[in-house]
Motif scaffolding. Structure first.
Motif, short mmCIF file in Angstrom:
data_model
loop_
_atom_site.label_atom_id
_atom_site.label_comp_id
_atom_site.label_asym_id
_atom_site.label_seq_id
_atom_site.Cartn_x
_atom_site.Cartn_y
_atom_site.Cartn_z
N LEU A 1 1.05 -1.50 -0.37
CA LEU A 1 -0.29 -0.02 0.00
C LEU A 1 1.14 1.24 -0.19
CD1 LEU A 1 -3.23 1.23 -0.12
CD2 LEU A 1 -2.42 1.17 2.73
N ARG A 2 1.68 1.10 0.73
CA ARG A 2 2.95 2.79 0.73
C ARG A 2 3.39 2.73 -0.35
NH1 ARG A 2 7.40 0.43 3.54
NH2 ARG A 2 8.49 1.16 1.44
N PHE B 1 1.15 3.72 -3.30
CA PHE B 1 0.91 5.09 -2.67
C PHE B 1 1.62 6.38 -3.07
CE2 PHE B 1 0.70 8.78 0.87
CZ PHE B 1 -0.36 9.38 -0.12
N LEU C 1 -4.62 8.02 2.89
CA LEU C 1 -3.14 7.25 3.22
C LEU C 1 -1.93 7.81 3.79
CD1 LEU C 1 -3.62 5.71 -0.55
CD2 LEU C 1 -3.53 4.45 1.85
#
Length: 140
Positions: free
Chosen positions: A22-23, A26, A118
């Protein structure tokens, strides 16, 4: 309130590959958004003109593009992630709020909302165990 070291220990104990992905995703999103601001200056100019006679548009465009591109790469690798997020936060917050000033665009609003969530998440979570920060022992 938790201190940064306590927060890092908690995040490192609860890290997982999906959060790392996810990081990374992003960071890639931010990098590509920065590239799109450079290649589509007219779009950003139109977006900023919705705010009225706001000066220094070109300076702002270059700040947004470079912050997204450099910050995105740093977030992908997990290098100084919290600092990178702090640099992204004003831009993402403005992207969220600009939908209420000009014409409401559902697609942009959803993107800005997810990016804001996020940013807040990774501001607290940090880069996790699978990152440059952890390997350089910046987050132990």
């Amino acid at each position: 309130m938790m201190k940064t070291k306590e927060l890092n220990k908690w995040a490192n104990a609860h890290t997982s590959y999906p959060i790392d992905l996810l990081r990374i995703g992003f960071g890639i999103f931010l990098f590509l958004k920065g590239v799109s601001f450079i290649t589509e200056k007219k779009y950003l100019h139109d977006l900023l003109s919705a705010m009225g006679g706001f000066g220094s548009e070109m300076l702002l465009i270059h700040y947004v593009a470079m912050a997204h591109m450099v910050g995105g790469v740093m977030i992908v690798f997990g290098f100084l992630t919290r600092w990178s997020i702090w640099a992204q936060l004003p831009i993402v917050l403005c992207a969220f709020l600009i939908n209420f000033i000009g014409d409401f665009n559902t697609h942009n609003f959803i993107q800005a909302s997810i990016a804001l969530v996020l940013c807040v998440f990774f501001l607290f979570f940090g880069s996790g165990k699978h990152s440059v920060d952890y390997n350089l022992k910046l987050e132990k």
